[in-house]
Design a protein around this motif. Structure first.
Motif, PDB file in Angstrom:
ATOM      1  N   LEU A  86       0.901  -1.210   0.139  1.00 62.66           N
ATOM      2  CA  LEU A  86       0.022   0.091  -0.029  1.00 62.66           C
ATOM      3  C   LEU A  86       0.733   1.250  -0.087  1.00 62.66           C
ATOM      4  CD1 LEU A  86      -2.716  -1.043   2.590  1.00 62.66           C
ATOM      5  CD2 LEU A  86      -2.658  -0.875   0.093  1.00 62.66           C
ATOM      6  N   ARG A  87       1.990   1.147  -0.047  1.00 69.29           N
ATOM      7  CA  ARG A  87       3.015   2.257   0.000  1.00 69.29           C
ATOM      8  C   ARG A  87       2.938   3.309  -1.280  1.00 69.29           C
ATOM      9  NH1 ARG A  87       8.845   0.282   0.151  1.00 69.29           N
ATOM     10  NH2 ARG A  87       8.860   2.050  -1.232  1.00 69.29           N
ATOM     11  N   GLU A  88       2.864   4.452  -1.202  1.00 69.99           N
ATOM     12  CA  GLU A  88       2.496   5.128  -2.445  1.00 69.99           C
ATOM     13  C   GLU A  88       3.494   4.653  -3.772  1.00 69.99           C
ATOM     14  OE1 GLU A  88       2.932   9.954  -3.840  1.00 69.99           O
ATOM     15  OE2 GLU A  88       3.294   9.499  -1.619  1.00 69.99           O
ATOM     16  N   GLU A  89       4.638   4.621  -3.431  1.00 72.07           N
ATOM     17  CA  GLU A  89       5.600   4.147  -4.658  1.00 72.07           C
ATOM     18  C   GLU A  89       5.237   2.949  -5.283  1.00 72.07           C
ATOM     19  OE1 GLU A  89       6.918   4.567  -1.430  1.00 72.07           O
ATOM     20  OE2 GLU A  89       7.519   6.731  -1.550  1.00 72.07           O
ATOM     21  N   ASP A  90       4.869   1.880  -4.417  1.00 69.32           N
ATOM     22  CA  ASP A  90       4.512   0.576  -4.872  1.00 69.32           C
ATOM     23  C   ASP A  90       3.178   0.823  -5.840  1.00 69.32           C
ATOM     24  OD1 ASP A  90       6.566  -0.528  -4.134  1.00 69.32           O
ATOM     25  OD2 ASP A  90       5.576  -1.343  -2.270  1.00 69.32           O
ATOM     26  N   LEU A  91       2.324   1.572  -5.190  1.00 69.75           N
ATOM     27  CA  LEU A  91       0.965   1.829  -6.196  1.00 69.75           C
ATOM     28  C   LEU A  91       1.169   2.467  -7.370  1.00 69.75           C
ATOM     29  CD1 LEU A  91      -1.407   2.930  -2.881  1.00 69.75           C
ATOM     30  CD2 LEU A  91      -1.032   0.721  -4.111  1.00 69.75           C
TER      31      LEU A  91
END
Length: 91
Positions: free
Chosen positions: A48-53
């Motif tokens: 759910l981390r911004e970078e992963d999304l």
């Protein structure tokens, strides 16, 4: 109905756990969003981390925009939120 998607980076909303991105519908800007859950369940987001999304959105942008175009057409160009269930049952 003419629908296009500017090629800008999506915005992360931590409060709602969504990424938002604009669409242009008949020369008007309409907000679109996709849930973090949908990105995890259907587009290989690692967390759910911004970078992963954002990485998942970028890698699958074409498919997400196809789904967004379909939903925008179905609901008359109003703002949309793409949930995991939409991809489970409608793609």
């Amino acid at each position: 109905m003419q629908i296009s998607f500017p090629s800008c980076r999506p915005d992360y909303c931590a409060r709602d756990l969504v990424l938002t991105f604009p669409a242009r519908v008949d020369h008007q800007t309409v907000q679109c969003a996709i849930t973090a859950e949908a990105l995890e369940d259907h587009f290989d987001a690692r967390s759910l981390r911004e970078e992963d999304l954002i990485d998942a959105f970028t890698a699958h942008r074409r498919d997400i925009e196809i789904a967004a175009r379909r939903m925008l057409t179905e609901i008359g160009g109003n703002p949309i939120l793409l949930h995991s269930g939409y991809f489970r049952f409608c793609t």
